[in-house]
Design an enzyme around this catalytic site. Structure first.
Site, PDB file in Angstrom:
ATOM      1  N   CYS A   1       0.834  -1.201   0.000  1.00 31.92           N
ATOM      2  CA  CYS A   1       0.000   0.000   0.000  1.00 31.92           C
ATOM      3  C   CYS A   1       0.873   1.257   0.000  1.00 31.92           C
ATOM      4  O   CYS A   1       1.514   1.548  -0.997  1.00 31.92           O
ATOM      5  CB  CYS A   1      -1.003  -0.033   1.148  1.00 31.92           C
ATOM      6  SG  CYS A   1      -2.369   1.139   0.921  1.00 31.92           S
TER       7      CYS A   1
ATOM      8  N   HIS B   1      -3.705  -5.243   0.446  1.00 31.24           N
ATOM      9  CA  HIS B   1      -3.180  -5.599   1.776  1.00 31.24           C
ATOM     10  C   HIS B   1      -3.297  -7.105   2.041  1.00 31.24           C
ATOM     11  O   HIS B   1      -4.206  -7.552   2.749  1.00 31.24           O
ATOM     12  CB  HIS B   1      -3.946  -4.848   2.860  1.00 31.24           C
ATOM     13  CG  HIS B   1      -3.525  -3.440   3.065  1.00 31.24           C
ATOM     14  ND1 HIS B   1      -2.424  -3.089   3.818  1.00 31.24           N
ATOM     15  CD2 HIS B   1      -4.069  -2.283   2.616  1.00 31.24           C
ATOM     16  CE1 HIS B   1      -2.304  -1.771   3.838  1.00 31.24           C
ATOM     17  NE2 HIS B   1      -3.279  -1.252   3.112  1.00 31.24           N
TER      18      HIS B   1
ATOM     19  N   GLU C   1      -1.673  -8.820   4.013  1.00 29.88           N
ATOM     20  CA  GLU C   1      -1.353  -9.104   5.424  1.00 29.88           C
ATOM     21  C   GLU C   1      -2.489  -8.805   6.376  1.00 29.88           C
ATOM     22  O   GLU C   1      -2.449  -9.175   7.565  1.00 29.88           O
ATOM     23  CB  GLU C   1      -0.118  -8.285   5.838  1.00 29.88           C
ATOM     24  CG  GLU C   1      -0.373  -6.876   6.332  1.00 29.88           C
ATOM     25  CD  GLU C   1      -0.867  -5.877   5.276  1.00 29.88           C
ATOM     26  OE1 GLU C   1      -1.049  -4.704   5.640  1.00 29.88           O
ATOM     27  OE2 GLU C   1      -1.071  -6.251   4.109  1.00 29.88           O
TER      28      GLU C   1
END
Length: 248
Positions: A90, A189, A191
């Protein structure tokens, strides 16, 4: 460096609310250490170790007066030049783009991309060392998509010269790219856990938190599986480079 060396991946955290999250359990075979750049903790490329991950944040890649932003842009440029396996997520991807001569638009006109998006993989992704393992070559190109969490309003609008464009979404073109042989930027994202994405959604008046929660719940099994594979593949890239250094 001995054969018993465990590779070290440095994680640059730019925002207290944007942690390594689920990647902490998925980066197999490497150690991680976190530099809290938002606190002004210093870091040079000589201290990075064997790999580098730069996380996201609420600030902009152009906010050079915000603690950690200018230093991280410099660090990313130096890491790419040194051939350190690097992953920007990001804001980290936007910083990687800017550090290599690309361009970021703050508050881009298409608006905030929030919730779960479909990442559409380009043909170049099939042979890519990081994202290639996510894809089945037998799947038609129009169906090579992966659901992933997203939460951003700034966007990369020009890739660095020579970068390889790997993925797009319906709203934004540059969802994934590679600079050189081993530096990647991911606008989404992989994660982020459901709890983390929920917390981010609540920060923005223009985001429907209930809709975000529903989408995450519906897709999280796939998100987690693909996120884990990305993390483990990146850790594998780091381990392979470390082993090559041992042999040299």
């Amino acid at each position: 460096m001995s054969p018993a060396h465990t590779p070290v991946v440095t994680v640059v955290q730019l925002d207290a609310g944007v942690p390594l999250d689920r990647f902490a359990d998925w980066l197999d075979g490497v150690e991680t250490r976190t530099v809290h750049a938002y606190r002004g903790e210093p870091l040079t490329v000589d201290e990075v170790g064997d790999g580098l991950i730069v996380l996201g944040g609420q600030m902009s890649a152009l906010d050079v007066d915000v603690p950690g932003i200018a230093a991280t842009r410099t660090l990313l440029a130096e890491a790419v030049a040194a051939g350190v396996p690097t992953l920007g997520i990001c804001l980290g991807a936007q910083l990687l783009a800017v550090a290599q001569g690309g361009r970021v638009h703050v508050a881009a006109p298409p608006g905030r991309e929030a919730g779960v998006i479909e990442v559409h993989w380009r043909p170049e992704a099939l042979t890519d060392a990081l994202v290639g393992p996510l894809l089945d070559p037998g799947t038609p190109e129009e169906r090579r998509t992966t659901p992933m969490p997203s939460m951003h309003a700034d966007a990369v609008v020009d890739l660095p010269r020579g970068a390889v464009w790997l993925a797009h979404s319906r709203q934004y073109p540059y969802q994934a790219f590679r600079v050189g042989p081993s530096a990647w930027g991911l606008q989404f994202h992989p994660e982020a856990s459901p709890a983390t994405l929920h917390a981010w959604a609540q920060l923005h008046a223009d985001v429907d938190t209930a809709a975000v929660d529903e989408a995450v719940q519906r897709h999280d099994r796939s998100i987690a599986a693909h996120g884990a594979l990305l993390a483990r593949t990146f850790a594998g890239v780091v381990r392979e480079r470390t082993q090559d250094a041992v042999l040299v």
